[in-house]
Design an enzyme around this catalytic site. Structure first.
Site, PDB file in Angstrom:
ATOM      1  N   GLU A  33      46.270  46.101  48.919  1.00 55.71           N
ATOM      2  CA  GLU A  33      46.675  46.859  47.726  1.00 55.71           C
ATOM      3  C   GLU A  33      47.085  45.932  46.588  1.00 55.71           C
ATOM      4  O   GLU A  33      46.793  46.194  45.423  1.00 55.71           O
ATOM      5  CB  GLU A  33      47.835  47.792  48.075  1.00 55.71           C
ATOM      6  CG  GLU A  33      47.426  48.917  49.006  1.00 55.71           C
ATOM      7  CD  GLU A  33      48.649  49.615  49.591  1.00 55.71           C
ATOM      8  OE1 GLU A  33      48.956  50.716  49.133  1.00 55.71           O
ATOM      9  OE2 GLU A  33      49.293  49.055  50.497  1.00 55.71           O
TER      10      GLU A  33
ATOM     11  N   TYR B 284      41.120  26.197  13.498  1.00 56.17           N
ATOM     12  CA  TYR B 284      42.247  26.448  14.395  1.00 56.17           C
ATOM     13  C   TYR B 284      43.274  27.371  13.752  1.00 56.17           C
ATOM     14  O   TYR B 284      43.574  27.270  12.560  1.00 56.17           O
ATOM     15  CB  TYR B 284      42.932  25.126  14.784  1.00 56.17           C
ATOM     16  CG  TYR B 284      44.122  25.340  15.710  1.00 56.17           C
ATOM     17  CD1 TYR B 284      43.944  25.494  17.076  1.00 56.17           C
ATOM     18  CD2 TYR B 284      45.420  25.430  15.198  1.00 56.17           C
ATOM     19  CE1 TYR B 284      45.018  25.725  17.922  1.00 56.17           C
ATOM     20  CE2 TYR B 284      46.501  25.661  16.031  1.00 56.17           C
ATOM     21  CZ  TYR B 284      46.298  25.811  17.392  1.00 56.17           C
ATOM     22  OH  TYR B 284      47.363  26.042  18.214  1.00 56.17           O
TER      23      TYR B 284
ATOM     24  N   ASN C  86      44.239  19.718  17.543  1.00 55.68           N
ATOM     25  CA  ASN C  86      43.241  20.787  17.647  1.00 55.68           C
ATOM     26  C   ASN C  86      42.092  20.415  18.585  1.00 55.68           C
ATOM     27  O   ASN C  86      41.681  21.225  19.427  1.00 55.68           O
ATOM     28  CB  ASN C  86      42.691  21.137  16.256  1.00 55.68           C
ATOM     29  CG  ASN C  86      43.784  21.630  15.331  1.00 55.68           C
ATOM     30  OD1 ASN C  86      44.912  21.855  15.777  1.00 55.68           O
ATOM     31  ND2 ASN C  86      43.477  21.781  14.057  1.00 55.68           N
TER      32      ASN C  86
ATOM     33  N   ASN D  27      51.499  49.269  56.625  1.00 55.74           N
ATOM     34  CA  ASN D  27      50.778  49.433  55.366  1.00 55.74           C
ATOM     35  C   ASN D  27      49.930  48.216  55.008  1.00 55.74           C
ATOM     36  O   ASN D  27      50.343  47.084  55.248  1.00 55.74           O
ATOM     37  CB  ASN D  27      51.770  49.691  54.229  1.00 55.74           C
ATOM     38  CG  ASN D  27      52.601  50.934  54.471  1.00 55.74           C
ATOM     39  OD1 ASN D  27      52.108  51.911  55.045  1.00 55.74           O
ATOM     40  ND2 ASN D  27      53.851  50.892  54.067  1.00 55.74           N
TER      41      ASN D  27
ATOM     42  N   LYS E 113      55.420  53.337  59.944  1.00 55.35           N
ATOM     43  CA  LYS E 113      54.404  52.884  58.988  1.00 55.35           C
ATOM     44  C   LYS E 113      53.950  51.443  59.180  1.00 55.35           C
ATOM     45  O   LYS E 113      54.738  50.565  59.467  1.00 55.35           O
ATOM     46  CB  LYS E 113      54.944  53.028  57.547  1.00 55.35           C
ATOM     47  CG  LYS E 113      55.113  54.437  57.057  1.00 55.35           C
ATOM     48  CD  LYS E 113      53.792  55.201  56.942  1.00 55.35           C
ATOM     49  CE  LYS E 113      52.879  54.644  55.884  1.00 55.35           C
ATOM     50  NZ  LYS E 113      53.217  55.057  54.540  1.00 55.35           N
TER      51      LYS E 113
ATOM     52  N   THR F 139      27.377  56.986  50.122  1.00 63.31           N
ATOM     53  CA  THR F 139      27.237  57.031  48.667  1.00 63.31           C
ATOM     54  C   THR F 139      28.125  58.205  48.259  1.00 63.31           C
ATOM     55  O   THR F 139      28.241  59.191  49.003  1.00 63.31           O
ATOM     56  CB  THR F 139      25.782  57.275  48.209  1.00 63.31           C
ATOM     57  OG1 THR F 139      25.372  58.564  48.664  1.00 63.31           O
ATOM     58  CG2 THR F 139      24.827  56.229  48.761  1.00 63.31           C
ATOM     59  N   HIS F 140      28.781  58.078  47.144  1.00 61.24           N
ATOM     60  CA  HIS F 140      29.761  59.083  46.699  1.00 61.24           C
ATOM     61  C   HIS F 140      30.865  59.284  47.739  1.00 61.24           C
ATOM     62  O   HIS F 140      31.471  60.351  47.795  1.00 61.24           O
ATOM     63  CB  HIS F 140      29.105  60.440  46.397  1.00 61.24           C
ATOM     64  CG  HIS F 140      27.851  60.347  45.592  1.00 61.24           C
ATOM     65  ND1 HIS F 140      27.822  60.461  44.224  1.00 61.24           N
ATOM     66  CD2 HIS F 140      26.560  60.100  45.973  1.00 61.24           C
ATOM     67  CE1 HIS F 140      26.580  60.315  43.781  1.00 61.24           C
ATOM     68  NE2 HIS F 140      25.799  60.094  44.823  1.00 61.24           N
TER      69      HIS F 140
ATOM     70  N   SER G  22      57.622  50.249  56.325  1.00 61.82           N
ATOM     71  CA  SER G  22      58.346  51.069  55.366  1.00 61.82           C
ATOM     72  C   SER G  22      59.838  50.955  55.647  1.00 61.82           C
ATOM     73  O   SER G  22      60.254  50.856  56.802  1.00 61.82           O
ATOM     74  CB  SER G  22      57.898  52.522  55.501  1.00 61.82           C
ATOM     75  OG  SER G  22      58.888  53.388  54.987  1.00 61.82           O
TER      76      SER G  22
ATOM     77  N   LYS H 239      46.177  29.866  26.579  1.00 57.35           N
ATOM     78  CA  LYS H 239      46.471  29.232  27.866  1.00 57.35           C
ATOM     79  C   LYS H 239      47.248  30.163  28.794  1.00 57.35           C
ATOM     80  O   LYS H 239      47.120  30.085  30.013  1.00 57.35           O
ATOM     81  CB  LYS H 239      47.210  27.917  27.634  1.00 57.35           C
ATOM     82  CG  LYS H 239      46.273  26.828  27.136  1.00 57.35           C
ATOM     83  CD  LYS H 239      46.990  25.597  26.645  1.00 57.35           C
ATOM     84  CE  LYS H 239      47.653  25.786  25.311  1.00 57.35           C
ATOM     85  NZ  LYS H 239      46.744  26.198  24.202  1.00 57.35           N
TER      86      LYS H 239
HETATM   87  N1  ARG Z   1      50.243  23.791  21.188  1.00 60.85           N
HETATM   88  C1  ARG Z   1      49.072  23.980  20.393  1.00 60.85           C
HETATM   89  C2  ARG Z   1      48.112  24.915  21.113  1.00 60.85           C
HETATM   90  O1  ARG Z   1      48.181  25.013  22.271  1.00 60.85           O
HETATM   91  C3  ARG Z   1      48.397  22.703  20.145  1.00 60.85           C
HETATM   92  C4  ARG Z   1      47.596  22.668  18.906  1.00 60.85           C
HETATM   93  C5  ARG Z   1      48.500  22.703  17.757  1.00 60.85           C
HETATM   94  N2  ARG Z   1      47.810  22.458  16.548  1.00 60.85           N
HETATM   95  C6  ARG Z   1      48.340  22.790  15.382  1.00 60.85           C
HETATM   96  N3  ARG Z   1      47.619  22.480  14.355  1.00 60.85           N
HETATM   97  N4  ARG Z   1      49.455  23.409  15.249  1.00 60.85           N
HETATM   98  O2  ARG Z   1      47.293  25.564  20.506  1.00 60.85           O
END
Ligand code: ARG
Length: 460
Positions: free
Chosen positions: A289, A316, A109, A284, A282, A154-155, A276, A324
């Site tokens: 975009e 946790y 954690n 583009n 074309k 503007t606008h 295109s 992530k």
């Molecule tokens: N892979 C977990 C994460 O990214 C790591 C932490 C896991 N901790 C646990 N108590 N299960 O959050």
């Protein structure tokens, strides 16, 4: 085998393990994970929790594992729950019993929270580098277009003439705030949660400040529960990325407009445009975009993160593993978009004389006429009213301001003289601006110099 297996009579269902593995994402943080472990083990040695010999063996093996991963010798397979498990398992394979001491007084954690913070620290620096790159490319175009006149809107209705450099520098300035926000985020990202352990701290005599110092972090997150529970800094960084993306999207939108035939102002180099499959003529502005479109990913990550965290009880929860995914998505997309915005802009030619003549006498000079009357001591509101009447007549007669005869002007106000025709050019309009930060060539020269200096010192 999982790090936590002994309490169980059965191992985790294979599909459930696959479902819960995060190695494909947190594997990208292996360097940070190893850096964190190295600091942790040095602290354990200093505190005499782990012997110097064991510490040495662990450090050496961790360095080797780093090389093995970099060389692609260790495969990130889902059978490994996460990067922490993978590295610890490999460590034990390499140095046996000694490797089993690494995780003393630590939990995944605090480990994962540390990894993310180290990762954010690195990526904040990278993001700022990419911002500088884009700012430089804006400034370079600004220098080329110190006297290119465009309509300001503007606008999306013609408002007043602007120097194109002024328009570009507005983005330089916006991006500067983006960089400032990132720098500010860094002060909070760069704090160490290590040693919070699972949530409650530890009975072992660790020194949290020491490992933080080894990692070159500002300080520690004091409350161990807070250290492992929150992801507000992740949200903050994704928010900062979202604001950058919003700026890039507005810029991209303008590139799309400018490169349309109707505007006919920007000619994006063939190397940054596409064609295109059906319509042979074309060309583009796909890169612009795509940048505009990729904002969706980053905003999505922001809302993803806010949603993940909104009802989690301390401390946790496994939900947090999903963070992530969003962090990497946001950071990588933003870096890419900053880079390609810079490259696209470098590879674009703007047509210098596209607007200047067209804007001479155009209704967008009406405000200059108002100022003219104000200089002749007519109260502003009245001057606005008078010029409004002139504009109405021009619209009715389908004339430009400089096509209406002076006699018509004089019928509306005796204060008008034939010298109004001097001010009815787009060039006079910009040149005669006096106020600080305005679109006059003098002010723009100052602004360019100002930003050149800023970028020179900040890129060091
Ligand atoms: N892979 C977990 C994460 O990214 C790591 C932490 C896991 N901790 C646990 N108590 N299960 O959050």
């Amino acid at each position: 085998m999982a790090l936590w297996n002994s309490r169980f009579r059965k191992s985790l269902d294979k599909d459930a393990l696959k479902f819960s593995s995060s190695i494909d994402i947190d594997g990208k943080m292996y360097n940070e994970d190893i850096d964190g472990s190295m600091a942790h083990v040095q602290m354990l040695v200093k505190q005499k929790i782990v012997s110097a010999n064991d510490g040495k063996a662990i450090l050496k093996a961790l360095e080797e594992i780093r090389k093995e991963i970099a060389a692609g010798k260790i495969k990130f397979e889902w059978q490994k729950e996460d990067i922490h498990s993978l590295i610890e398992e490999r460590l034990v394979e390499k140095v046996g019993e000694r490797g089993k001491r690494l995780h003393t007084a630590r939990s995944r954690n605090d480990q994962v929270s540390l990894d993310e913070r180290l990762y954010m620290r690195k990526e904040i620096k990278n993001l700022i580098k990419f911002i500088r790159e884009f700012q430089k490319s804006l400034l370079k175009q600004a220098e080329k277009h110190k006297d290119t006149i465009i309509s300001g809107y503007t606008h999306l209705q013609r408002a007043q003439p602007l120097l194109f450099a002024h328009h570009l520098i507005a983005y330089v300035s916006m991006l500067q705030r983006d960089a400032e926000r990132l720098t500010d985020c860094m002060t909070r990202a760069n704090r160490s949660p290590l040693g919070a352990a699972a949530l409650a701290g530890t009975t072992l005599p660790i020194d949290r400040s020491y490992s933080a110092k080894l990692l070159n972090m500002n300080s520690i997150i004091e409350n161990s529960l807070d250290a492992v529970s929150d992801r507000d800094v992740v949200i903050e960084l994704i928010n900062d990325c979202s604001i950058i993306m919003m700026h890039l999207s507005r810029f991209s939108e303008e590139m799309v407009l400018w490169s349309s035939q109707e505007f006919g102002f920007a000619n994006i180099d063939d190397s940054y445009a596409t064609g295109s499959s059906l319509m042979p003529q074309k060309k583009n502005p796909d890169i612009a975009e795509l940048i505009r479109g990729k904002v969706g990913r980053v905003y999505g990550s922001l809302f993803g993160m806010l949603t993940i965290m909104k009802a989690l009880p301390l401390a946790y929860n496994r939900d947090m593993q999903e963070d992530k995914v969003h962090l990497l998505e946001a950071v990588n997309t933003t870096k890419d978009c900053l880079h390609f915005a810079a490259e696209m802009l470098k590879n674009t030619k703007f047509i210098k004389n596209r607007f200047e003549k067209e804007l001479d006498g155009d209704l967008l000079l009406a405000t200059d006429l108002v100022d003219y009357l104000v200089r002749k001591k007519i109260p502003f509101r009245e001057a606005h009213h008078i010029v409004g009447e002139i504009v109405a007549q021009c619209v009715e007669q389908n004339k430009k301001l400089n096509e209406l005869p002076i006699s018509d002007y004089k019928r509306v106000s005796a204060k008008f003289d034939s010298d109004i025709f001097v001010i009815l050019t787009s060039k006079t309009s910009v040149v005669s601006k006096l106020s600080f930060g305005s679109t006059s060539p003098k002010e723009i020269e100052k602004q360019i110099l100002y930003w050149k200096n800023i970028l020179k010192t900040q890129s060091r």
